[in-house]
Design an enzyme around this catalytic site. Structure first.
Site, PDB file in Angstrom:
ATOM      1  N   THR A   1       0.853  -1.189   0.000  1.00 26.17           N
ATOM      2  CA  THR A   1       0.000   0.000   0.000  1.00 26.17           C
ATOM      3  C   THR A   1       0.884   1.231   0.000  1.00 26.17           C
ATOM      4  O   THR A   1       2.081   1.149   0.320  1.00 26.17           O
ATOM      5  CB  THR A   1      -0.903   0.032   1.259  1.00 26.17           C
ATOM      6  OG1 THR A   1      -1.833   1.097   1.157  1.00 26.17           O
ATOM      7  CG2 THR A   1      -0.101   0.214   2.524  1.00 26.17           C
TER       8      THR A   1
ATOM      9  N   LYS B   1      -2.918   3.665   6.814  1.00 27.76           N
ATOM     10  CA  LYS B   1      -2.802   2.223   7.043  1.00 27.76           C
ATOM     11  C   LYS B   1      -1.388   1.875   7.530  1.00 27.76           C
ATOM     12  O   LYS B   1      -1.207   1.033   8.406  1.00 27.76           O
ATOM     13  CB  LYS B   1      -3.086   1.458   5.746  1.00 27.76           C
ATOM     14  CG  LYS B   1      -4.532   1.504   5.293  1.00 27.76           C
ATOM     15  CD  LYS B   1      -4.705   0.617   4.078  1.00 27.76           C
ATOM     16  CE  LYS B   1      -6.086   0.653   3.486  1.00 27.76           C
ATOM     17  NZ  LYS B   1      -6.220  -0.186   2.298  1.00 27.76           N
TER      18      LYS B   1
ATOM     19  N   ASP C   1      -7.537  -6.065   1.575  1.00 31.79           N
ATOM     20  CA  ASP C   1      -8.660  -5.605   0.760  1.00 31.79           C
ATOM     21  C   ASP C   1      -9.876  -5.550   1.682  1.00 31.79           C
ATOM     22  O   ASP C   1     -10.050  -6.418   2.549  1.00 31.79           O
ATOM     23  CB  ASP C   1      -8.915  -6.547  -0.420  1.00 31.79           C
ATOM     24  CG  ASP C   1      -9.705  -5.839  -1.528  1.00 31.79           C
ATOM     25  OD1 ASP C   1      -9.600  -4.609  -1.654  1.00 31.79           O
ATOM     26  OD2 ASP C   1     -10.437  -6.515  -2.263  1.00 31.79           O
ATOM     27  N   THR C   2     -10.693  -4.516   1.488  1.00 34.81           N
ATOM     28  CA  THR C   2     -11.832  -4.284   2.387  1.00 34.81           C
ATOM     29  C   THR C   2     -13.105  -4.098   1.585  1.00 34.81           C
ATOM     30  O   THR C   2     -13.075  -3.516   0.499  1.00 34.81           O
ATOM     31  CB  THR C   2     -11.579  -2.998   3.224  1.00 34.81           C
ATOM     32  OG1 THR C   2     -10.466  -3.225   4.073  1.00 34.81           O
ATOM     33  CG2 THR C   2     -12.789  -2.638   4.081  1.00 34.81           C
TER      34      THR C   2
ATOM     35  N   PHE D   1     -13.327   8.257   6.085  1.00 31.10           N
ATOM     36  CA  PHE D   1     -13.310   8.226   4.619  1.00 31.10           C
ATOM     37  C   PHE D   1     -14.310   7.176   4.145  1.00 31.10           C
ATOM     38  O   PHE D   1     -14.948   6.494   4.940  1.00 31.10           O
ATOM     39  CB  PHE D   1     -11.894   7.897   4.097  1.00 31.10           C
ATOM     40  CG  PHE D   1     -11.457   6.486   4.387  1.00 31.10           C
ATOM     41  CD1 PHE D   1     -11.003   6.120   5.635  1.00 31.10           C
ATOM     42  CD2 PHE D   1     -11.528   5.504   3.395  1.00 31.10           C
ATOM     43  CE1 PHE D   1     -10.622   4.814   5.916  1.00 31.10           C
ATOM     44  CE2 PHE D   1     -11.141   4.192   3.670  1.00 31.10           C
ATOM     45  CZ  PHE D   1     -10.692   3.850   4.919  1.00 31.10           C
TER      46      PHE D   1
ATOM     47  N   ASP E   1     -17.786   5.785   5.764  1.00 36.22           N
ATOM     48  CA  ASP E   1     -17.865   6.060   7.209  1.00 36.22           C
ATOM     49  C   ASP E   1     -19.100   6.868   7.629  1.00 36.22           C
ATOM     50  O   ASP E   1     -19.683   6.579   8.679  1.00 36.22           O
ATOM     51  CB  ASP E   1     -16.594   6.780   7.693  1.00 36.22           C
ATOM     52  CG  ASP E   1     -15.453   5.808   7.933  1.00 36.22           C
ATOM     53  OD1 ASP E   1     -15.692   4.584   7.917  1.00 36.22           O
ATOM     54  OD2 ASP E   1     -14.322   6.268   8.132  1.00 36.22           O
TER      55      ASP E   1
ATOM     56  N   LYS F   1     -12.778   4.567  16.134  1.00 34.89           N
ATOM     57  CA  LYS F   1     -12.836   3.663  14.973  1.00 34.89           C
ATOM     58  C   LYS F   1     -11.625   2.716  14.957  1.00 34.89           C
ATOM     59  O   LYS F   1     -11.763   1.517  14.729  1.00 34.89           O
ATOM     60  CB  LYS F   1     -12.892   4.480  13.676  1.00 34.89           C
ATOM     61  CG  LYS F   1     -13.026   3.590  12.458  1.00 34.89           C
ATOM     62  CD  LYS F   1     -12.992   4.353  11.159  1.00 34.89           C
ATOM     63  CE  LYS F   1     -12.843   3.371  10.000  1.00 34.89           C
ATOM     64  NZ  LYS F   1     -12.564   4.016   8.730  1.00 34.89           N
TER      65      LYS F   1
ATOM     66  N   HIS G   1     -12.971  -3.161  11.522  1.00 37.43           N
ATOM     67  CA  HIS G   1     -12.632  -4.344  10.734  1.00 37.43           C
ATOM     68  C   HIS G   1     -11.134  -4.418  10.468  1.00 37.43           C
ATOM     69  O   HIS G   1     -10.496  -5.431  10.697  1.00 37.43           O
ATOM     70  CB  HIS G   1     -13.406  -4.255   9.406  1.00 37.43           C
ATOM     71  CG  HIS G   1     -13.376  -2.873   8.803  1.00 37.43           C
ATOM     72  ND1 HIS G   1     -13.904  -1.777   9.442  1.00 37.43           N
ATOM     73  CD2 HIS G   1     -12.835  -2.394   7.657  1.00 37.43           C
ATOM     74  CE1 HIS G   1     -13.714  -0.685   8.716  1.00 37.43           C
ATOM     75  NE2 HIS G   1     -13.057  -1.034   7.628  1.00 37.43           N
ATOM     76  N   ARG G   2     -10.550  -3.295  10.026  1.00 39.38           N
ATOM     77  CA  ARG G   2      -9.121  -3.314   9.674  1.00 39.38           C
ATOM     78  C   ARG G   2      -8.270  -3.506  10.932  1.00 39.38           C
ATOM     79  O   ARG G   2      -7.324  -4.291  10.932  1.00 39.38           O
ATOM     80  CB  ARG G   2      -8.744  -2.011   8.973  1.00 39.38           C
ATOM     81  CG  ARG G   2      -7.412  -2.086   8.235  1.00 39.38           C
ATOM     82  CD  ARG G   2      -7.228  -0.981   7.226  1.00 39.38           C
ATOM     83  NE  ARG G   2      -8.094   0.132   7.448  1.00 39.38           N
ATOM     84  CZ  ARG G   2      -9.189   0.388   6.703  1.00 39.38           C
ATOM     85  NH1 ARG G   2      -9.482  -0.359   5.684  1.00 39.38           N
ATOM     86  NH2 ARG G   2      -9.952   1.411   6.984  1.00 39.38           N
TER      87      ARG G   2
HETATM   88  P1  IMP Z   1      -9.569  -0.763   0.278  1.00 38.30           P
HETATM   89  O1  IMP Z   1      -9.551  -2.214   0.012  1.00 38.30           O
HETATM   90  O2  IMP Z   1      -9.010  -0.399   1.622  1.00 38.30           O
HETATM   91  O3  IMP Z   1      -8.998   0.049  -0.838  1.00 38.30           O
HETATM   92  O4  IMP Z   1     -11.110  -0.346   0.376  1.00 38.30           O
HETATM   93  C1  IMP Z   1     -11.992  -0.417  -0.728  1.00 38.30           C
HETATM   94  C2  IMP Z   1     -13.118   0.591  -0.539  1.00 38.30           C
HETATM   95  O5  IMP Z   1     -13.884   0.239   0.620  1.00 38.30           O
HETATM   96  C3  IMP Z   1     -12.652   2.029  -0.286  1.00 38.30           C
HETATM   97  O6  IMP Z   1     -12.552   2.743  -1.485  1.00 38.30           O
HETATM   98  C4  IMP Z   1     -13.760   2.589   0.571  1.00 38.30           C
HETATM   99  O7  IMP Z   1     -14.814   3.046  -0.244  1.00 38.30           O
HETATM  100  C5  IMP Z   1     -14.259   1.400   1.337  1.00 38.30           C
HETATM  101  N1  IMP Z   1     -13.633   1.328   2.684  1.00 38.30           N
HETATM  102  C6  IMP Z   1     -12.571   0.579   3.036  1.00 38.30           C
HETATM  103  N2  IMP Z   1     -12.306   0.732   4.327  1.00 38.30           N
HETATM  104  C7  IMP Z   1     -13.235   1.599   4.800  1.00 38.30           C
HETATM  105  C8  IMP Z   1     -13.465   2.166   6.092  1.00 38.30           C
HETATM  106  O8  IMP Z   1     -12.764   1.900   7.071  1.00 38.30           O
HETATM  107  N3  IMP Z   1     -14.502   3.012   6.185  1.00 38.30           N
HETATM  108  C9  IMP Z   1     -15.301   3.337   5.135  1.00 38.30           C
HETATM  109  N4  IMP Z   1     -15.125   2.854   3.912  1.00 38.30           N
HETATM  110  C10 IMP Z   1     -14.088   1.988   3.751  1.00 38.30           C
END
Ligand code: IMP
Length: 198
Positions: A7, A12, A68-69, A153, A156, A176, A181-182
């Site tokens: 990343t 992060k 990945d989220t 972001f 949220d 938070k 989750h993260r």
């Molecule tokens: P990434 O895998 O961290 O890039 O997340 C993919 C997408 O999920 C991001 O562009 C956000 O729209 C959303 N996202 C990921 N983590 C969060 C969070 O902690 N809060 C809100 N949206 C999130």
């Protein structure tokens, strides 16, 4: 131990450096000279995290982890899920457009249950083998009827974690980062790495 976190997101990076402490040197894609946009072509969070970790390992030969989220909304069959970053279908990471689409799709549905899920894939090079491991962190909650708050972001302002009355964007980063989750996935990764190193 030096490990690449696939990343360039400074939030992060500092989150994981804080949790892991000085035993581990966590470097970014920028630090290893990787300027490519690694394609996220998988159909699941797990696949995408592994694609990113494998890309770095294959190209640079370094131990690596990637995350990945996705936001998974029950009434929408788990959408936006792996497509969370580009849910509106037009631009990547346009949070306002993504939130508008989410509210539109949910309408006045009473079932607003949702969860955030993070998957971290680790590829660790040891003297005689390559260890591959995934970690998952999630938090349940619901989608508010309208956007609330300005911190954070992504989604949220719409996500209210279970046990709270306010959205992630109202609760702020300190709360938070304790329950997210993260944070939960990162904690598992940290416990695993610390136990390997002990
Ligand atoms: P990434 O895998 O961290 O890039 O997340 C993919 C997408 O999920 C991001 O562009 C956000 O729209 C959303 N996202 C990921 N983590 C969060 C969070 O902690 N809060 C809100 N949206 C999130």
């Amino acid at each position: 131990m030096k490990i690449v976190f696939a990343t360039n997101n400074q939030n992060k990076l500092s989150e994981i450096r804080n949790i892991l402490g000085s035993e581990f040197e966590i470097v970014s894609l920028h630090d290893i000279g990787c300027t490519e946009d690694i394609p996220e072509t998988g159909n699941t969070l797990e696949e995408n995290a592994l694609i990113k970790a494998r890309y770095v390992y294959n190209k640079y030969g370094l131990s690596c982890f990637a995350d990945d989220t996705g936001l998974e909304v029950e009434a929408l069959g788990g959408a936006p899920g792996v497509r969370s970053a580009r849910y509106d279908g037009i631009t990547d990471h346009d949070s306002e457009a993504n939130m508008r689409k989410l509210l539109r799709e949910l309408g006045d549905n009473n079932n607003r249950k949702a969860q955030f899920r993070t998957v971290i894939a680790l590829l660790l090079k040891t003297s005689n083998q390559l260890i591959s491991h995934t970690f998952e962190g999630k938090i349940e909650g619901h989608i508010a009827l309208t956007k609330q708050g300005t911190a954070g972001f992504g989604y949220d302002p719409l996500f209210v974690p279970i046990g709270y009355q306010q959205s992630f964007a109202q609760l702020g980063m300190d709360i938070k980062n304790q329950i997210s989750h993260r944070a939960r996935a990162v904690k598992q990764l940290a416990d695993y790495l610390k136990q390997l190193n002990s």
